[in-house]
Scaffold this active site. Sequence first.
Site, PDB file in Angstrom:
ATOM      1  N   LYS A 262     -92.710  46.738 -64.615  1.00 40.43           N
ATOM      2  CA  LYS A 262     -93.512  46.214 -64.611  1.00 40.43           C
ATOM      3  C   LYS A 262     -93.106  44.734 -65.915  1.00 40.43           C
ATOM      4  O   LYS A 262     -94.106  45.315 -66.744  1.00 40.43           O
ATOM      5  CB  LYS A 262     -94.821  46.138 -64.040  1.00 40.43           C
TER       6      LYS A 262
ATOM      7  N   GLU B 125     -97.544  49.536 -77.568  1.00 44.52           N
ATOM      8  CA  GLU B 125     -96.565  48.282 -78.907  1.00 44.52           C
ATOM      9  C   GLU B 125     -97.453  47.587 -78.622  1.00 44.52           C
ATOM     10  O   GLU B 125     -97.605  46.485 -77.781  1.00 44.52           O
ATOM     11  CB  GLU B 125     -95.633  48.493 -79.377  1.00 44.52           C
TER      12      GLU B 125
ATOM     13  N   CYS C  68     -94.190  39.799 -81.817  1.00 42.77           N
ATOM     14  CA  CYS C  68     -95.335  40.897 -82.233  1.00 42.77           C
ATOM     15  C   CYS C  68     -95.435  40.965 -83.864  1.00 42.77           C
ATOM     16  O   CYS C  68     -96.387  41.044 -84.715  1.00 42.77           O
ATOM     17  CB  CYS C  68     -95.002  41.893 -81.427  1.00 42.77           C
TER      18      CYS C  68
ATOM     19  N   GLU D  50    -105.112  37.071 -83.982  1.00 40.72           N
ATOM     20  CA  GLU D  50    -103.925  37.200 -83.219  1.00 40.72           C
ATOM     21  C   GLU D  50    -103.401  35.683 -82.569  1.00 40.72           C
ATOM     22  O   GLU D  50    -104.387  35.245 -81.696  1.00 40.72           O
ATOM     23  CB  GLU D  50    -103.134  37.971 -82.741  1.00 40.72           C
TER      24      GLU D  50
END
Length: 496
Positions: free
Chosen positions: A187, A263, A297, A399
């Site tokens: 997905k 992750e 990331c 973040e």
Amino acid sequence: MDYYAEIAQRLPRQLRCFVDGEFVAWKDSFPKLSPVDGRELSQVTEADAATVDAAVRAARRAHNGPWRKTTPAQRAEALRRIADGILDRFDEFVAAEVADTGRPIAQARALDVARAISNFRTFADLVSTAHSECFESSGADGTQLLNYVTRKPLGVVGVISPWNLPLLLLTWKVAPALAMGNTVVAKPSEESPTSATLLADVIRDAGLPNGVFNLIHGHGPNAAGEWLTRHPEIDAITFTGESRTGSTIMKAVADGVKNVSFELGGKNAAIVFADADFDAAVEGILRSSFTNAGQVCMCTERVYVERSIFERFVSELKARTKALRVGSPYVAGNTTGPMISKGHRDKVLSYFRLAVEEGATVVTGGDVPHFGDDCDNGAFVQPTIWTGLPDTARCVTEEVFGPVCHIAPFDAEDEVVARVNNSKYGLAASVWTTHLARGHRVAQQIETGIVWVNAWYARDLRTPFGGAKLSGFGREGGRHSMDFYSEITNICVRVD
Ligand code: NAD
């Protein structure tokens, strides 16, 4: 018109799920909007629960069929055909990544699509050359025993991926999952569905048995993503995305005690010592903070610079940042694309406002650029540098996932290591120094899954990749991927 813009016009306008070897009938859909100018690029199927179920069941049937009996060499051959298929349609994949995300064309060519090909080739090489452990031992009664270790597929693996490096991160998981003999239900992010659809086409053309690879489009919560994680026939979930989503998925799979590999997010730091090669460090931080408009990331959002070079460093990075050219990827010379969506742009802008409220000095940026053309309907923000915030500020601890960094001075090595480690995240860091022993010493103390010394985002795909703390769970890459995507089994044989 730009060459890639022209190819993008020929990309599919209706993106369908791919189940049991076929693109399935059109059902409900949602629009995929261009982050460059806001226009509709395609309609994307919103998979319903029945489609998710059909995909998982097709993957289960395929797992019980001939695929699990294939040899590593046969699977390696299949992976190489997929890599060749991507290469044959290289420009289409580049056009898809650029259209969906607005990333620079040069980046899509050199990084995203090139790495997708490497992902398949690397795991083809690894699986076809892998060896195993073997121990000769004696039982208590003196019998001779041969213990060897074999890797069996896990079964049906659910792959859930984000939008920031759509094809790269999807194939980073699909390639080793297939290499180890699993079947896959993937997905991709609802924000970046096109390259995954092309990949399904390539995999079909590569002749893999029906059901070995399935693709479902749609959203996450209470939709395709969640239904996939909750499906009882899924044996493992491998996920890349936000830490909060990882936590939700962990709860979803807890009852079934499924294997997970995560992750997740980060708040990555860079340390620049006064003895660093100054120009290389400035160039390195420019790249690590602003590549893909900060939507990698591993991007740096916290920069610590030794006090004696702090002012000079801020001033030079400011000059280099102001020289970045934000805008459409189809205009030559532009270096920096948009945020993935207006929703994500609004999140980044909320941090721009928060930084000012928290007392930051805005060294450069902090606003929305104006173009006077269709790009004003896009999702652009200015590359932004802050100074003057305490380490406890939300803008220094949370973040942002945009083109932004905060630069702070430091005085001593131990002090900066402690400040870097004082984070709930632990994904990546970089250290800039010409002092060899210091580079090793500091890298070994930083609590992240990867530390670069005088480098950033250089990846050898045989090495472990993953994060500590809120940044992840488990490692992938090389033999670590082979371990995750297989059930490692000890076979003990009496040989006398
Ligand atoms: P996200 O978590 O919002 O979405 C990622 C994927 O998960 C999408 O496909 C989404 O549809 C799906 N999803 C969302 N909620 C779900 C649920 N409840 N159940 C199942 N699936 C669900 O992340 P994003 O915004 O697409 O990506 C950005 C984030 O990813 C950032 O935090 C970034 O740091 C992180 N990231 C980490 C790495 C890494 O390697 N550590 C790499 C890239 C991105």
